[in-house]
Scaffold this active site. Structure first.
Site, PDB file in Angstrom:
ATOM      1  N   SER A  72      -9.188   3.874 -14.446  1.00 59.08           N
ATOM      2  CA  SER A  72      -9.051   5.026 -15.350  1.00 59.08           C
ATOM      3  C   SER A  72      -8.009   4.668 -16.396  1.00 59.08           C
ATOM      4  O   SER A  72      -7.191   3.761 -16.179  1.00 59.08           O
ATOM      5  CB  SER A  72      -8.560   6.237 -14.541  1.00 59.08           C
ATOM      6  OG  SER A  72      -8.101   7.271 -15.394  1.00 59.08           O
ATOM      7  N   TYR A 105      -2.109  10.775  -8.979  1.00 64.25           N
ATOM      8  CA  TYR A 105      -3.321  10.094  -9.449  1.00 64.25           C
ATOM      9  C   TYR A 105      -2.981   8.832 -10.248  1.00 64.25           C
ATOM     10  O   TYR A 105      -3.558   7.774 -10.009  1.00 64.25           O
ATOM     11  CB  TYR A 105      -4.146  11.064 -10.294  1.00 64.25           C
ATOM     12  CG  TYR A 105      -5.459  10.496 -10.784  1.00 64.25           C
ATOM     13  CD1 TYR A 105      -6.453  10.094  -9.890  1.00 64.25           C
ATOM     14  CD2 TYR A 105      -5.708  10.365 -12.145  1.00 64.25           C
ATOM     15  CE1 TYR A 105      -7.656   9.577 -10.346  1.00 64.25           C
ATOM     16  CE2 TYR A 105      -6.917   9.852 -12.613  1.00 64.25           C
ATOM     17  CZ  TYR A 105      -7.882   9.457 -11.706  1.00 64.25           C
ATOM     18  OH  TYR A 105      -9.076   8.939 -12.161  1.00 64.25           O
TER      19      TYR A 105
HETATM   20  C1  8X3 Z   1      -9.626  10.452 -15.559  1.00 64.28           C
HETATM   21  C2  8X3 Z   1      -8.832  10.370 -16.792  1.00 64.28           C
HETATM   22  O1  8X3 Z   1      -6.924  11.319 -18.138  1.00 64.28           O
HETATM   23  O2  8X3 Z   1      -7.772  12.706 -16.324  1.00 64.28           O
HETATM   24  O3  8X3 Z   1      -9.534   9.314 -14.796  1.00 64.28           O
HETATM   25  O4  8X3 Z   1      -6.448  10.782 -15.851  1.00 64.28           O
HETATM   26  S1  8X3 Z   1      -7.431  11.334 -16.737  1.00 64.28           S
END
Ligand code: 8X3
Length: 246
Positions: free
Chosen positions: A133, A146
């Site tokens: 990502s 994340y």
């Molecule tokens: C998804 C992109 O910008 O929400 O992987 O992290 S973000």
């Protein structure tokens, strides 16, 4: 599961980028092995593309071992399973969210790649595509669980590029920005309105856009390694900056 076609394994293949990639790689002539927890959805997709559906929970070592035992050969592995849970600040961090993100994105990629590397190398032209990502390069408020997982997944993937140098295996990291899938629905625990707001006022990427890039990477000649491909909608400049029409 014997076939003349080269085998491509796609994790998280029951929806979104994984499903689109499975469909696209099948169209490119691969026999696709689809892995995910939701076997009923996999079976439906696999039937449509003459693929093989196999139950897979990337967070479970035994499930990964059982999955890999059923696969005889592997030319391409697409590490797509993963996702985000929550958007809490570090001060309010939810440890279960952090653990789930680490298990799916980081250890999931580790487990599959480690188990399948011998088969990838034995194919004579192995290729590992890991879908990380832009969160593997950027950070943003509320995103630490994340972004930390995606940074780690990226580090793991890129390390392999050096460690496996000299062997017939390629490594491509695809780093998407906003892609409208059920990513945000999962992140916000089924809150459809909150999820829809993420993509409001702009044209996001769709799963097929990412599948298109993955297909391009794995259909280059064997000596061509696309190391990292960052892709975002035209209206998105970074994880924290997008142009939205009112
Ligand atoms: C998804 C992109 O910008 O929400 O992987 O992290 S973000």
């Amino acid at each position: 599961m014997s076939t003349d076609r080269p085998t491509a394994i796609v994790t998280g293949a029951s929806s979104g980028i994984g499903e689109a990639t499975a469909r696209r790689l099948s169209a490119e002539g691969f026999h696709v092995v689809l892995g995910a927890r939701r076997l009923d959805r996999l079976e439906k997709i696999a039937a449509e593309i003459d693929g093989t559906p196999l139950e897979l929970d990337v967070t479970d070592t035994e499930s990964v071992a059982a999955f890999c035992e059923q696969v005889q050969d592997c030319r391409v592995l697409v590490n797509n399973a993963g996702g985000a849970a929550g958007l809490e600040t570090v001060a309010a961090a939810d440890e279960d969210h952090w653990r789930w993100m680490w298990e799916t994105n980081v250890l999931g990629t580790l487990r599959l790649t480690k188990a399948l590397l011998p088969k990838l190398v034995a194919s004579g032209d192995g290729h590992v595509v890991t879908v990380t990502s832009i969160a593997a390069q950027e950070i943003y408020d509320g995103g630490a669980g994340y972004t930390a997982a995606k940074h780690a997944q990226s580090a793991l993937h890129r390390t392999l590029r050096g460690e496996e140098l000299g062997k017939p295996v390629r490594f491509t990291e695809v780093l998407p920005g906003m892609v409208e899938t059920d990513f945000s629905l999962v992140r916000f625990d089924g809150d459809a309105e909150r999820a829809a707001n993420v993509y409001k006022g702009l044209v996001p990427l769709v799963a097929e856009d990412v599948a298109d890039v993955i297909a391009f990477a794995v259909t280059r000649p064997a000596h061509v390694n696309l190391d990292q491909i960052v892709m975002k909608p035209r209206a998105q400049a970074s994880a924290t900056r997008a142009h939205r029409e009112p």
